[in-house]
Design a protein around this motif. Structure first.
Motif, PDB file in Angstrom:
ATOM      1  N   UNK A 187       0.836  -1.203   0.000  1.00  0.00           N
ATOM      2  CA  UNK A 187       0.000   0.000   0.000  1.00  0.00           C
ATOM      3  C   UNK A 187       0.869   1.251   0.000  1.00  0.00           C
ATOM      4  N   UNK A 188       1.930   1.246   0.811  1.00  0.00           N
ATOM      5  CA  UNK A 188       2.850   2.390   0.861  1.00  0.00           C
ATOM      6  C   UNK A 188       3.522   2.595  -0.497  1.00  0.00           C
ATOM      7  N   UNK A 189       3.859   1.493  -1.180  1.00  0.00           N
ATOM      8  CA  UNK A 189       4.467   1.609  -2.505  1.00  0.00           C
ATOM      9  C   UNK A 189       3.542   2.353  -3.465  1.00  0.00           C
ATOM     10  N   UNK A 190       2.262   2.013  -3.450  1.00  0.00           N
ATOM     11  CA  UNK A 190       1.304   2.659  -4.346  1.00  0.00           C
ATOM     12  C   UNK A 190       1.179   4.142  -4.022  1.00  0.00           C
ATOM     13  N   UNK A 191       1.046   4.462  -2.735  1.00  0.00           N
ATOM     14  CA  UNK A 191       0.901   5.866  -2.326  1.00  0.00           C
ATOM     15  C   UNK A 191       2.155   6.669  -2.669  1.00  0.00           C
TER      16      UNK A 191
ATOM     17  N   UNK B  28       3.263  12.632  -9.465  1.00  0.00           N
ATOM     18  CA  UNK B  28       2.597  13.938  -9.592  1.00  0.00           C
ATOM     19  C   UNK B  28       3.595  15.061  -9.350  1.00  0.00           C
ATOM     20  N   UNK B  29       4.439  14.908  -8.330  1.00  0.00           N
ATOM     21  CA  UNK B  29       5.415  15.950  -7.996  1.00  0.00           C
ATOM     22  C   UNK B  29       6.423  16.159  -9.120  1.00  0.00           C
ATOM     23  N   UNK B  30       6.882  15.091  -9.748  1.00  0.00           N
ATOM     24  CA  UNK B  30       7.860  15.207 -10.836  1.00  0.00           C
ATOM     25  C   UNK B  30       7.238  15.888 -12.047  1.00  0.00           C
ATOM     26  N   UNK B  31       5.996  15.537 -12.362  1.00  0.00           N
ATOM     27  CA  UNK B  31       5.315  16.165 -13.505  1.00  0.00           C
ATOM     28  C   UNK B  31       5.144  17.668 -13.260  1.00  0.00           C
ATOM     29  N   UNK B  32       4.740  18.033 -12.033  1.00  0.00           N
ATOM     30  CA  UNK B  32       4.586  19.455 -11.704  1.00  0.00           C
ATOM     31  C   UNK B  32       5.932  20.170 -11.775  1.00  0.00           C
ATOM     32  N   UNK B  33       6.970  19.553 -11.210  1.00  0.00           N
ATOM     33  CA  UNK B  33       8.299  20.176 -11.210  1.00  0.00           C
ATOM     34  C   UNK B  33       8.846  20.345 -12.626  1.00  0.00           C
ATOM     35  N   UNK B  34       8.446  19.462 -13.540  1.00  0.00           N
ATOM     36  CA  UNK B  34       8.912  19.551 -14.925  1.00  0.00           C
ATOM     37  C   UNK B  34       8.063  20.446 -15.802  1.00  0.00           C
ATOM     38  N   UNK B  35       7.018  21.061 -15.241  1.00  0.00           N
ATOM     39  CA  UNK B  35       6.169  21.961 -16.003  1.00  0.00           C
ATOM     40  C   UNK B  35       5.138  21.257 -16.858  1.00  0.00           C
TER      41      UNK B  35
ATOM     42  N   UNK C 297       9.824   8.211   0.403  1.00  0.00           N
ATOM     43  CA  UNK C 297      10.984   7.327   0.439  1.00  0.00           C
ATOM     44  C   UNK C 297      10.736   6.090   1.294  1.00  0.00           C
ATOM     45  N   UNK C 298       9.618   6.067   2.020  1.00  0.00           N
ATOM     46  CA  UNK C 298       9.230   4.831   2.695  1.00  0.00           C
ATOM     47  C   UNK C 298       8.855   3.760   1.675  1.00  0.00           C
ATOM     48  N   UNK C 299       8.489   4.181   0.428  1.00  0.00           N
ATOM     49  CA  UNK C 299       8.090   3.222  -0.608  1.00  0.00           C
ATOM     50  C   UNK C 299       9.256   2.341  -1.061  1.00  0.00           C
ATOM     51  N   UNK C 300      10.405   2.926  -1.482  1.00  0.00           N
ATOM     52  CA  UNK C 300      11.516   2.030  -1.833  1.00  0.00           C
ATOM     53  C   UNK C 300      12.043   1.242  -0.646  1.00  0.00           C
ATOM     54  N   UNK C 301      11.979   1.839   0.552  1.00  0.00           N
ATOM     55  CA  UNK C 301      12.390   1.096   1.742  1.00  0.00           C
ATOM     56  C   UNK C 301      11.464  -0.100   1.964  1.00  0.00           C
TER      57      UNK C 301
END
Length: 480
Positions: free
Chosen positions: A191-195, A202-209, A326-330
């Protein structure tokens, strides 16, 4: 240390500890210690089964190495990675009800139990235990190194301190809770991986314009990044297609995945897991690798590809949110490690100690052995990971392929082909492992033979060996 980043990770670890403790308190005494400790009493529902399969399969490669490679190679690697979508679908579809029914009939708690009963051969059991211990021990150590590196990067702690925290976290809930704890924590971790994947995408898309701007930046830098052939044009159709064997249909042969098909409670739960697992795997694999590609436009010049995800998360997210993401990759690394640890432990205790050394051991002794072996294995892995030799990384790269070459046909044809026997199984395992290792060394020195992944030819040869030896030596019909 940035405690805003660390606090969510600490909360995550505390939640995992609590889950392991709860699982140990809920152990079903009526099902027997071994059945419960190594298989969760065969009571997994659809959602938990799906998430434990996804979380076990998703690892450092899915959340660190894969996105890092996509950062380097572009959309061609995203296409290659999507062959993993069918993982849970194929495992449950091919093994399905018959595997679970026969496992119960044989009273099999491990994959080696199943193979030993199906082929009535100690040689098959010993070969299986040897392959699992050697390959998965190496893969597990490399995963733990990845977990320690992630904690080190995020917290600023020394590598050894980060490794110690990671090892203790895993050992506590695996040793005390067994398979039930692993399955429940896998559900939390999945569940944490999905979240985490959703937030970071979403954050990367916003940061990339926005996606159009990101695509334009990638085209400007290197047009090959948005083609199926990789940044250097070296991803051929044959090579990408061959990954359907390694990370698609071949996953049926991975013991840590196959054993989950023994653990569900009802057929309805299995069917639900088939759908949920396919959707979740597709969502995570697609979006994590898209994040890797998009990150190249947002933050170019990251030299160490494996650090793309933590670097981009720390760079574009508020610290507290970066900690959650970063809890997701962990979680991905921990959920893979705990399953491998329990699988190796079960091979030592159930399949070797009880099978050949002390078959009449008391339940008290078995409990002590199970807890002790799990703890000792974890300690050994810790010592190896403190200063890991390069060979461990090398072994990790071909560990899964070696296991598939060894197990896929003894499992699948053992279920569905009435003429399959122990001679075919032994020949298939020896041929698969031997040719895979030899071909891997050849390909490393000379480039991929036929421009396909190393696993394909050994899988084909092991199939031929299984059929030929089964029919040529003591041909007989197996009565299921």
């Amino acid at each position: 240390m940035n405690w805003q980043v660390i606090a969510p990770l600490v909360f995550f670890l505390v939640a995992i500890f609590a889950t392991g403790w709860i699982a140990s308190r809920q152990r079903d005494k009526s099902s027997g210690f071994l059945n419960d400790y190594f298989l969760g009493g065969r009571e997994l529902g659809g959602f938990v089964l799906a998430m434990t399969m996804v979380a076990t399969y998703g690892s450092a490669s899915s959340f660190l190495g894969g996105p890092g490679t996509a950062y380097t190679m572009g959309f061609g690697w995203v296409l290659l990675a999507m062959t993993q979508v069918v993982t849970g679908y194929f495992v449950l579809l091919i093994l399905g009800k018959k595997f679970a029914i026969l496992a119960r009939r044989y009273q099999a708690l491990t994959l080696i139990d199943f193979l030993k009963a199906r082929y009535n051969s100690p040689v098959v059991a010993i070969l299986s235990a040897f392959a699992i211990v050697i390959f998965l021990f190496s893969a597990m150590t490399a995963q733990w190194v990845g977990g320690a590196r992630l904690i080190e990067t995020v917290t600023g702690l020394s590598y050894t301190s980060a490794l110690f925290i990671f090892v203790i976290s895993v050992l506590v809930y695996v040793t005390t809770g067994g398979f039930r704890a692993v399955a429940l924590t896998d559900a939390v971790q999945g569940t944490i991986m999905v979240i985490g994947t959703t937030i970071l995408l979403i954050a990367v898309i916003i940061a990339g314009g926005g996606v159009p701007n990101i695509m334009q930046d990638l085209l400007t830098e290197n047009p090959n990044l948005v083609t199926p052939y990789g940044s250097n044009g070296n991803l051929s159709a044959a090579y990408v297609s061959s990954f359907w064997i390694l990370v698609g249909v071949g996953v049926v042969g991975l013991p840590q995945i196959a054993v989950r098909a023994m653990s569900y409670k009802t057929s309805r739960g299995m069917h639900r897991a088939l759908v949920i697992g396919t959707i979740v795997t597709g969502f995570i694999m697609l979006n994590m690798h898209l994040i890797g590609v998009f990150a190249r436009a947002v933050k170019p010049g990251i030299e160490v590809a494996d650090t793309v995800i933590p670097v981009i998360a720390l760079d574009i997210l508020p610290p507290w949110l970066a900690g959650i993401v970063l809890a997701a990759p962990l979680a991905a690394i921990m959920s893979t490690v705990d399953s491998l640890l329990l699988l190796v432990s079960s091979s030592v205790v159930k399949d070797v100690y009880l099978g050949y050394i002390q078959p009449n051991a008391s339940m008290k002794t078995v409990k002590r052995m199970s807890f002790g072996v799990t703890a000792v294995l974890g300690t050994i892995v810790f010592l190896l990971a403190v200063n890991p030799p390069e060979l461990l990384i090398f072994l990790n790269l071909f560990a899964f392929g070696g296991l598939e070459a060894a197990f896929i046909w003894p499992i699948v044809l053992g279920l569905y082909w009435k003429y399959g026997n122990k001679y075919g199984a032994i020949a298939s395992m020896v041929t698969g492992i031997g040719t895979y290792i030899a071909l891997h060394f050849y390909n490393t020195a000379n480039g991929n033979l036929l421009d396909i992944h190393t696993v394909v030819i050994p899988v084909v040869l092991s199939l031929i060996a299984y059929i030929v030896f089964s029919l040529a030596i003591k041909r007989e019909v197996y009565r299921y």
